[in-house]
Structures are given as C-alpha cells and as structure tokens.
Design an enzyme around this catalytic site. Structure first.
Site, PDB file in Angstrom:
ATOM      1  CE  LYS A  52      -1.671   2.306   3.352  1.00  0.00           C
ATOM      2  NZ  LYS A  52      -1.795   3.830   3.123  1.00  0.00           N
ATOM      3  CD  GLU A  89      13.756   1.012   8.905  1.00  0.00           C
ATOM      4  OE1 GLU A  89      14.309   1.935   9.373  1.00  0.00           O
ATOM      5  OE2 GLU A  89      14.104  -0.284   9.047  1.00  0.00           O
ATOM      6  CB  CYS A 116      13.735   9.020   7.421  1.00  0.00           C
ATOM      7  SG  CYS A 116      14.300   7.550   6.410  1.00  0.00           S
ATOM      8  CD  GLU A 166      11.245  13.225  11.011  1.00  0.00           C
ATOM      9  OE1 GLU A 166      10.197  13.004  11.426  1.00  0.00           O
ATOM     10  OE2 GLU A 166      11.962  12.626  10.240  1.00  0.00           O
TER      11      GLU A 166
HETATM   12  P1  NAD Z   1       2.663   8.598   7.993  1.00  0.00           P
HETATM   13  O1  NAD Z   1       3.238   7.700   9.144  1.00  0.00           O
HETATM   14  O2  NAD Z   1       1.616   9.525   8.055  1.00  0.00           O
HETATM   15  O3  NAD Z   1       2.216   7.407   7.036  1.00  0.00           O
HETATM   16  C1  NAD Z   1       2.925   6.516   6.231  1.00  0.00           C
HETATM   17  C2  NAD Z   1       2.131   5.507   5.809  1.00  0.00           C
HETATM   18  O4  NAD Z   1       1.343   4.939   6.934  1.00  0.00           O
HETATM   19  C3  NAD Z   1       1.012   5.967   4.798  1.00  0.00           C
HETATM   20  O5  NAD Z   1       0.881   5.067   3.691  1.00  0.00           O
HETATM   21  C4  NAD Z   1      -0.288   6.096   5.407  1.00  0.00           C
HETATM   22  O6  NAD Z   1      -1.299   5.856   4.702  1.00  0.00           O
HETATM   23  C5  NAD Z   1      -0.064   4.993   6.409  1.00  0.00           C
HETATM   24  N1  NAD Z   1      -0.880   5.043   7.591  1.00  0.00           N
HETATM   25  C6  NAD Z   1      -1.430   6.264   8.168  1.00  0.00           C
HETATM   26  N2  NAD Z   1      -2.006   5.889   9.466  1.00  0.00           N
HETATM   27  C7  NAD Z   1      -1.766   4.633   9.581  1.00  0.00           C
HETATM   28  C8  NAD Z   1      -2.334   3.673  10.685  1.00  0.00           C
HETATM   29  N3  NAD Z   1      -2.890   4.028  11.624  1.00  0.00           N
HETATM   30  N4  NAD Z   1      -2.086   2.641  10.481  1.00  0.00           N
HETATM   31  C9  NAD Z   1      -1.300   1.715   9.341  1.00  0.00           C
HETATM   32  N5  NAD Z   1      -0.850   2.601   8.389  1.00  0.00           N
HETATM   33  C10 NAD Z   1      -1.259   3.956   8.434  1.00  0.00           C
HETATM   34  O7  NAD Z   1       4.247   8.839   7.637  1.00  0.00           O
HETATM   35  P2  NAD Z   1       4.466   9.997   6.270  1.00  0.00           P
HETATM   36  O8  NAD Z   1       3.956  11.497   6.508  1.00  0.00           O
HETATM   37  O9  NAD Z   1       4.019   9.429   5.170  1.00  0.00           O
HETATM   38  O10 NAD Z   1       6.049  10.040   5.934  1.00  0.00           O
HETATM   39  C11 NAD Z   1       6.976  10.760   6.931  1.00  0.00           C
HETATM   40  C12 NAD Z   1       7.606  10.346   8.180  1.00  0.00           C
HETATM   41  O11 NAD Z   1       8.074   8.891   7.702  1.00  0.00           O
HETATM   42  C13 NAD Z   1       8.590  11.028   8.690  1.00  0.00           C
HETATM   43  O12 NAD Z   1       8.510  11.106  10.105  1.00  0.00           O
HETATM   44  C14 NAD Z   1      10.067  10.402   8.293  1.00  0.00           C
HETATM   45  O13 NAD Z   1      10.983  10.616   9.221  1.00  0.00           O
HETATM   46  C15 NAD Z   1       9.376   8.980   8.159  1.00  0.00           C
HETATM   47  N6  NAD Z   1      10.069   8.198   7.201  1.00  0.00           N
HETATM   48  C16 NAD Z   1      10.925   7.061   7.808  1.00  0.00           C
HETATM   49  C17 NAD Z   1      11.967   6.319   7.130  1.00  0.00           C
HETATM   50  C18 NAD Z   1      12.818   5.455   7.570  1.00  0.00           C
HETATM   51  O14 NAD Z   1      13.191   4.597   6.799  1.00  0.00           O
HETATM   52  N7  NAD Z   1      13.247   5.500   8.844  1.00  0.00           N
HETATM   53  C19 NAD Z   1      11.940   6.711   5.960  1.00  0.00           C
HETATM   54  C20 NAD Z   1      11.035   7.778   5.271  1.00  0.00           C
HETATM   55  C21 NAD Z   1      10.180   8.349   6.091  1.00  0.00           C
END
Ligand code: NAD
Length: 481
Positions: A175, A248, A282, A381
């Site tokens: 997804k 992650e 990230c 962040e």
């Molecule tokens: P997010 O947590 O809002 O969403 C990530 C994904 O999770 C999306 O596909 C979203 O639809 C889904 N999602 C949302 N709520 C959910 C739930 N309750 N249960 C399951 N899935 C759910 O993150 P984002 O805003 O898309 O990304 C930004 C964040 O991701 C930043 O904090 C960044 O640091 C982190 N990030 C981490 C890494 C890593 O490898 N550590 C890499 C990239 C981004």
C-alpha cells in the site's frame, strides 16, 4: 500535465493480477501547482480481503519454488523498472514534487536494488551433525506481508520491502501513501505478468486502509515506513494478532562538524545532506553542531551556498529543490518556522519568499542561527527545508546534545582526524553513523533506527531475515534410538 480522466481509467489497483477500481476515488495533487493530476481507487475493506485472499492462495506455490526462480523474477522486476525510468520518473515528479533528476535516481536506484537483492540467498546452518543427531537451522517465509510506504520516497521505500519479502518466499500486499499512489500503481501494472498472479497485490486507500491492514488476521507481518506517531499505532494494532513488525520511523539526525574540516568541501555536502528532497528525508541532517572556532565561517558559507539554490517546480530543468509534498506537511513546516519567529530566533537565511508563481507548497531554504536546545526546531523533526545550526565548545558536549533525542536513526561526524571520527561515531546512539558523508545506503547494508526511530532493519541479510521465521529441524538418527 496528466489528464484526470486518463489517470482515472488507467490506474487501478492490481489484485490477483487484475485491475480493480472502486466506487470512490482519491484525488492526487501535484504539490508544485496544487492541481489535480489523477485519481486512484479508494479501496474498501472488501478489496483488502480479496488482496489478502489472493496472496494467501499464491503463497504455497511461491514458497515452494526454488529460490533461483524467485531470484530470476526479482531481477526481472528490476529490469522492467530500469527500462521505464523516464515514464515513471515523470509521474513521480508530478505527484511527489521532487526534481526530475532526483525522481530518475529514485526509480533507477530501485531497479538496481531489485537486481542486487536478487543475488542474496537465505542462510542455512548445520548446528550439530553427530552419529546421534543432526540439528539444522533454516529460515522459512512468514506468509503474507503487508507493506506500507510513506510519501517522501514512495518508490524505493515501498519496493525495498517487496524485494526481500518475495525473495524469502512470502507473498505481499503493498500500500503506497494516499498522497503518492500513482507511480506505485503504474509499476504494479508494468510488472503484473513478471510474477505469478496473487504474489504481489497493490492496493490504494485512504486513512482507514492502513489500520485495516495492521488488524487483518490474514496478514502475518507488517513492514511499515512512516512517522513514529503512526509506528506506535501500527505496533499496537499488530499486537492483537501478534504480527511481526518492522518499523522504519522518524529521525532527528545530528551532524557534528569539527574545526579541521575543509569548508569548501564540507559545506555543500552538508547542505545537500540537510536539504535534498526539500528536507523530507528520514535520514536528512536535521541538526548541525559546529565547533565554535569555525561556526561563523561555516554559517556564512552555508548561507551563501543556500542562496545559490533554485527552488521550483520539479519538472523544470533548473529546479534543484521542489515543493513540500502535501498541504498537511506544508502547514507543519510553516508552523515550525512561525514558532522560530515567535521565539525571536535568528534567521541566518529564509526570510525571502520563494520566487515562484505556480501556487505550490514552496518553502524557502531556512537556516536558524544557534537556537536553544529546547526549541521546537531542535527537538522536533521538521521534515522540511528548515535547519538549525548549533555551536559547541567541547566534543563531549556535542555528543551529549546529539544523543539527547528520542530518535536514533542516523548521525554523522565531519573531520580529517580518523581516530577521533571513529571514536565519536561509536558514541552516537543511532542505527547508522557516517563519517565525512551522510545518507550512503546500499542494498547490502542493514538500515534501521535505534530508540523511537524504529524496530528492526531493512536491506542486507539482516533485512532479508526479517521476512522469515527461524525453523530448527532436530533429527535423532534411528540407529541410536
Ligand atoms: P505517516 O506515518 O503519516 O504515513 C505512512 C504510511 O502509513 C502511509 O501509507 C499512511 O497511509 C499509512 N498510515 C497512516 N496511518 C496509519 C495507521 N494508523 N496504521 C497503518 N498505516 C497508517 O508518514 P508520512 O507522513 O507518510 O512520512 C513521513 C514520516 O516518515 C517522517 O516522520 C519520516 O521521518 C518517516 N520516514 C522514515 C523512514 C525510515 O526509513 N526510517 C523513511 C522515510 C520516512
């Protein structure tokens, strides 16, 4: 620009090898113009059930294939991506905002990653082999993996879950983020006949879809990349069915810059480590601790460099940084900048509005001059082009402050003194500590966070093993019974 109706017709989910549309659509917005560029299905719980059923049905035959067969198909997916870089990169820039050159790198890099992962195999160990008994340790697939990706690197971060999960013999329900679903669906179409149908199912949905996946009894593992706040919810929901999780999550990486660096060389490197993808990485450098002795010179050079950078629509060839990806994140970044203003912090640069008339979510490169440790810009962040520069007088103090975070994703040390660099790197509380660079990753290098930056790793053999259970076979030889 892509016409809405064309996208609405051509981009369905791919479930059991077939296109699937839904009654409702998610509208996809180009963040450089705030205009709609396409629509994808707002998948339902019934769609998820079907995807999971298809994946479960495909699992026994897929796991039974010799690994060489799975390796061949994974390499072929890489080849398909490499053959379609231009089309996919154009779509990625339109929905994500990043400059076209970065989008090409993400697509091409993901193609190469599939080819690299296809060379891995699962370890097999004979623990005991005596006249009495033979004990073997092997790794078996988990079943159906639910892969959930974010919007900042929508392709590589989703697909680097898919490659090892499939290699280990699992089937997958993938997804993408509802903000950036189109390129992932297009890849799913391009590769649909490379794999047996049902082995990889690509679904799209809105906010409720992720929680459906984490709660679904037919999914055995969730591999999630996103924010730490969502990661906590994923773990909580997965607990009900004791799903395995790899998380992650967010980061607040510190760079520690010692006084012996060559500023001409290091300033541009740190700029890009902090601002590439408009800071939406990230493992972006999110705090820079600079030795007091060179602080002013470092700041002035960084500001000069920052002012030479062109922010604009990623589709224009001279744009080096694109917009913030979505409205919600744009508001968050602006709120952190506003907090800096209200606290009376010094802006080294970032007052000038971005010169663009496209109406997109553009934020100027913003550098905050030595804010207090307890300010939001240091503690949180921002996930945008806003960076705090911080002075330090002793290296121990810099290390203590770098580690004073709930995050522990990455960190970096910048110096020509190898011994000191290695000593500082070893004291950083993070999953990857770089020296004289940042963000170098490889398909063979485990990547993951300490503390609240995550659980588990991706990539390398350690990442591959996260998609397996250990099975021990104990064979008592008949002759000694
Ligand atoms: P997010 O947590 O809002 O969403 C990530 C994904 O999770 C999306 O596909 C979203 O639809 C889904 N999602 C949302 N709520 C959910 C739930 N309750 N249960 C399951 N899935 C759910 O993150 P984002 O805003 O898309 O990304 C930004 C964040 O991701 C930043 O904090 C960044 O640091 C982190 N990030 C981490 C890494 C890593 O490898 N550590 C890499 C990239 C981004």
């Amino acid at each position: 620009m892509l016409a809405d109706d064309v996208q609405a017709k051509t981009l369905g989910m791919v479930i059991n090898g077939a296109d699937r549309f839904a009654d409702d659509a998610i509208r996809v917005i180009n963040p450089a113009t705030r205009t709609e560029i396409g629509r994808v299905p707002r998948g339902t719980l019934a769609d998820l059930d079907e995807a999971v059923t298809a994946a479960r049905k495909a699992f026994p035959a897929w796991r039974a294939l010799p690994i060489a067969e799975r390796q061949r198909m994974i390499a072929e997916i890489g080849a398909v991506m490499l053959a379609n870089v231009e089309e996919l990169a154009g779509m990625l820039t339109a929905e994500q905002g990043k400059p076209l050159s970065d989008a090409r790198e993400e697509i091409g890099g993901t193609g190469l990653l599939f080819q690299a992962i296809s060379t891995l195999s699962l370890p097999f160990t004979v623990i005991e082999d005596t006249a009495e008994r033979r004990v073997e340790e092997r790794h078996v697939p988990l079943g159906v993996v639910g892969a959930i990706a974010p919007w900042n690197f929508p392709i590589v971060l989703g697909m680097w879950k898919v490659a090892p999960a499939l290699l280990a013999g699992n089937t997958v329900v993938l997804k993408p983020s509802p903000f950036t679903p189109m390129t992932t669906l297009r890849i799913a179409q391009l590769i649909r006949d490379v794999l047996p149908h049902g082995v990889l199912n690509t679904v799209t949905g809105d906010d409720e879809f992720g929680p459906w996946m984490t709660a679904h009894p037919g999914i055995d593992k969730i591999s999630f990349t996103g924010s730490s706040a969502t990661g906590r919810k994923v773990m909580q929901s997965a607990a009900a069915t004791l799903k395995r999780v790899t998380l992650e999550l967010g980061g607040n990486d510190a760079a520690i810059v010692l006084r012996d660096v060559d500023l001409d060389e290091v300033v541009p490197k740190i700029f890009w480590a902090a601002f590439r993808n408009s800071g939406q990485i990230c493992i972006a450098v999110k705090r820079v601790y600079v030795d007091d002795e060179i602080y002013d010179a470092f700041r002035d050079r960084l500001v000069e460099y920052a002012r030479s950078i062109k922010v604009g629509d990623g589709r224009l060839p001279d744009s080096q940084l694109g917009p913030i990806q979505n409205a919600q994140q744009y508001d968050r970044v602006l709120s952190i900048i506003e907090d800096c203003r209200q606290m009376g912090l010094a802006f080294a640069t970032g007052h000038a509005p971005v010169d663009t008339d496209t109406g997109g979510y553009f934020v100027p490169v913003t550098i905050i001059d030595n804010p207090p440790e307890d300010s939001r810009i240091v503690q949180e962040e921002p996930f945008g082009p806003v960076l705090p520069l911080l002075r330090f007088k002793s290296i121990d103090d810099a290390i203590t402050r770098a580690n004073a975070s709930c995050y522990g994703l990455g960190g970096s040390v910048w110096t020509r003194d190898e011994q000191q660099a290695l000593s500082i790197a070893a004291q950083l509380e993070c999953g990857t500590a770089w020296i004289n660079e940042a963000q170098y990753l490889s398909p063979f290098q485990p990547f993951g966070g300490h503390k609240q930056s995550g659980i588990g790793v991706e990539n390398g053999i350690a990442g591959l093993l996260e998609y397996t259970n250990i099975q021990v076979i104990v064979y008592k030889r008949p002759s000694s019974i």
